[in-house]
Design an enzyme around this catalytic site. Structure first.
Site, PDB file in Angstrom:
ATOM      1  N   ASP A   1      -2.015 -11.101  -2.320  1.00 26.21           N
ATOM      2  CA  ASP A   1      -2.988  -9.959  -1.027  1.00 26.21           C
ATOM      3  C   ASP A   1      -4.501  -9.868  -1.008  1.00 26.21           C
ATOM      4  O   ASP A   1      -5.134 -10.150  -2.503  1.00 26.21           O
ATOM      5  CB  ASP A   1      -2.363  -9.109  -0.337  1.00 26.21           C
ATOM      6  CG  ASP A   1      -2.502  -8.888   1.002  1.00 26.21           C
ATOM      7  OD1 ASP A   1      -1.627  -9.190   1.621  1.00 26.21           O
ATOM      8  OD2 ASP A   1      -3.758  -8.267   0.598  1.00 26.21           O
TER       9      ASP A   1
ATOM     10  N   TYR B   1      -3.380 -12.125   9.113  1.00 25.43           N
ATOM     11  CA  TYR B   1      -3.188 -11.476  10.262  1.00 25.43           C
ATOM     12  C   TYR B   1      -3.743 -12.621  10.726  1.00 25.43           C
ATOM     13  O   TYR B   1      -4.087 -12.017  12.344  1.00 25.43           O
ATOM     14  CB  TYR B   1      -4.265 -10.481  10.507  1.00 25.43           C
ATOM     15  CG  TYR B   1      -3.182  -9.412   9.300  1.00 25.43           C
ATOM     16  CD1 TYR B   1      -2.389  -8.233  10.011  1.00 25.43           C
ATOM     17  CD2 TYR B   1      -4.122  -8.963   7.856  1.00 25.43           C
ATOM     18  CE1 TYR B   1      -2.194  -7.264   8.772  1.00 25.43           C
ATOM     19  CE2 TYR B   1      -3.676  -8.549   7.357  1.00 25.43           C
ATOM     20  CZ  TYR B   1      -2.299  -7.651   7.287  1.00 25.43           C
ATOM     21  OH  TYR B   1      -2.063  -6.741   6.373  1.00 25.43           O
TER      22      TYR B   1
ATOM     23  N   HIS C   1      -6.186  -7.879  -0.457  1.00 24.22           N
ATOM     24  CA  HIS C   1      -6.202  -6.049  -0.625  1.00 24.22           C
ATOM     25  C   HIS C   1      -5.603  -5.542  -2.123  1.00 24.22           C
ATOM     26  O   HIS C   1      -4.218  -6.233  -2.455  1.00 24.22           O
ATOM     27  CB  HIS C   1      -5.959  -5.226   0.706  1.00 24.22           C
ATOM     28  CG  HIS C   1      -6.777  -5.656   1.703  1.00 24.22           C
ATOM     29  ND1 HIS C   1      -5.835  -6.775   2.296  1.00 24.22           N
ATOM     30  CD2 HIS C   1      -8.020  -5.451   1.878  1.00 24.22           C
ATOM     31  CE1 HIS C   1      -7.041  -6.572   3.582  1.00 24.22           C
ATOM     32  NE2 HIS C   1      -7.955  -5.925   3.474  1.00 24.22           N
TER      33      HIS C   1
ATOM     34  N   HIS D   1       1.245  -0.865   0.162  1.00 26.48           N
ATOM     35  CA  HIS D   1       0.046   0.301   0.011  1.00 26.48           C
ATOM     36  C   HIS D   1       1.081   1.110   0.191  1.00 26.48           C
ATOM     37  O   HIS D   1       0.528   2.432  -0.215  1.00 26.48           O
ATOM     38  CB  HIS D   1      -0.821   0.276   0.969  1.00 26.48           C
ATOM     39  CG  HIS D   1      -2.259  -1.233   0.848  1.00 26.48           C
ATOM     40  ND1 HIS D   1      -2.807  -1.323   0.429  1.00 26.48           N
ATOM     41  CD2 HIS D   1      -2.720  -2.039   2.095  1.00 26.48           C
ATOM     42  CE1 HIS D   1      -3.717  -2.550   0.066  1.00 26.48           C
ATOM     43  NE2 HIS D   1      -3.280  -3.252   1.807  1.00 26.48           N
TER      44      HIS D   1
ATOM     45  N   ASP E   1      -3.615 -13.210   3.332  1.00 27.14           N
ATOM     46  CA  ASP E   1      -5.551 -12.640   4.290  1.00 27.14           C
ATOM     47  C   ASP E   1      -6.913 -13.132   3.252  1.00 27.14           C
ATOM     48  O   ASP E   1      -7.629 -13.125   3.954  1.00 27.14           O
ATOM     49  CB  ASP E   1      -5.066 -11.091   4.629  1.00 27.14           C
ATOM     50  CG  ASP E   1      -4.651 -10.141   3.842  1.00 27.14           C
ATOM     51  OD1 ASP E   1      -4.469 -10.737   2.274  1.00 27.14           O
ATOM     52  OD2 ASP E   1      -4.814  -9.217   3.656  1.00 27.14           O
TER      53      ASP E   1
HETATM   54 ZN   LIG Z   1      -4.003  -6.811   2.731  1.00 28.52          ZN
END
Ligand SMILES: [Zn+2]
Length: 358
Positions: A210, A338, A212, A174, A300
């Site tokens: 990932d 996570y 995201h 990110h 995740d």
């Molecule tokens: Zn992520």
């Protein structure tokens, strides 16, 4: 569900444990957060038990970071905690972590240039775009160590290793050229991709699995033809971070036109459709040709993860590893993941897939 990763080089540095964000400010309220040091300890233990060869990251100078990031961002991250402490924010005002509160958006500036700002608490929002990416006393050491791990893994692949894994913490995808957020500070995957390029790889692809969208990596390479970015992720249009970026119509610009590929998926998506998405990324990369691959390895997207609504299994991750590993030599860079009880098995499963293909 695990597999064999015997002998796989796992690059790591103990400084990655020193970043203790101590939570995040989410929707105006402090919360405990899930990007905790234990993530790295759990991964290291699982990989060691699975037979990986743990290697300490080599330290690198600033040049490799400057290939991706603005000097101003690096200086900010390297010094902001000291400035915060010297300004009395923890001791006098009870602000124990660096957090922005004002953001110089295009609307605020109204076309005027971004000025240097006097107050330390006013400077942070010029770089940090959210309130959940806090900086504390050991943060810079960990941020730098994570980048060093990615660079060391890239050097191993340049030297002929088929697969190398960088146990990076904090994660990176990110973080943009001059911005940080989403629990990311420097973009470890982009730094690895740039290092592979400067070591002679003509075409490099970043494949991001990932949960995201890796808005930072996309932005860094958006106008570049020689590094393509391809991502499968939960649809930002369905209400998920990073909200503003990660849509299917973002295909690159200028020289990078057509190089970028986003495959957004509906919340609740499981193995079958997620693996179809991974397959589409692999087709895209194969079509463009890649001398080396960087995998943004976030786990995740797994069903048990608290940070995303995707429902991928460990077997799904292993099969994704097999598909990606068939494309060429791979630097795998740790991103999200996570659920402390399952991330070790998920990462081992993905890496065993990468190795089986190679
Ligand atoms: Zn992520």
């Amino acid at each position: 569900m695990t597999g064999s990763v015997a002998g796989l080089p796992v690059v790591w540095h103990p400084d990655c444990l020193r970043h203790e964000p101590a939570g995040e400010v989410w929707l105006g309220v402090w919360e405990e957060g899930t990007e905790v040091p234990e993530r790295a300890s759990v991964l290291l233990e699982a990989l060691t038990l699975a037979g990986a060869a743990v290697i300490e990251a080599d330290l690198h100078g600033p040049e490799a970071l400057l290939a991706v990031h603005d000097r101003a961002l690096i200086e900010h991250l390297a010094t902001i905690w000291r400035q915060w402490e010297a300004g009395g924010y923890p001791a006098e005002y009870g602000r124990n972590r660096v957090v922005p509160y004002v953001f110089p958006t295009a609307g605020l500036l109204g076309g005027l240039p971004l000025r240097p700002v006097a107050a330390v608490h006013g400077q942070v929002g010029a770089f940090c775009y959210d309130t959940m990416t806090l900086v504390g006393p050991g943060s810079w050491e960990a941020i730098k160590a994570a980048a060093d791990a990615a660079l060391t893994a890239a050097a191993l692949v340049t030297a002929g290793q088929q697969v190398a894994y960088a146990l990076c913490r904090p994660p990176g995808h990110h973080a943009g050229r001059a911005s940080y957020g989403g629990s990311c500070y420097l973009n470890n995957a982009a730094i690895a991709a740039a290092a592979l390029r400067s070591a002679g790889a003509g075409r490099v692809s970043v494949i991001d699995i990932d949960a995201h969208h890796g808005n930072g990596t996309q932005a860094i390479f958006y106008d570049r033809a020689e590094v393509c970015y391809a991502s499968v992720h939960v649809d930002p249009g369905a209400g998920w971070f990073p909200h503003y970026v990660g849509y299917a119509d973002e295909r690159g610009t200028g020289d990078g036109e057509g190089a970028n590929l986003n495959v957004p998926l509906a919340p609740g998506t499981g193995d079958a459709a997620w693996l179809e998405g991974v397959s589409a990324l692999c087709e895209h990369v194969r079509g463009r040709g890649a001398d080396a691959i960087v995998v943004s390895l976030g786990v995740d997207a797994a069903a048990a993860d608290p940070e995303s609504p995707l429902q991928v299994s460990a077997e799904g991750y292993r099969r994704a590893g097999e598909m990606i590993g068939a494309l060429g030599p791979v630097v795998a860079v740790q991103e999200g993941g996570y659920d402390l009880a399952s991330i070790g098995g998920l990462v081992v499963a993905t890496l065993s897939g990468l190795l089986a293909a190679g």
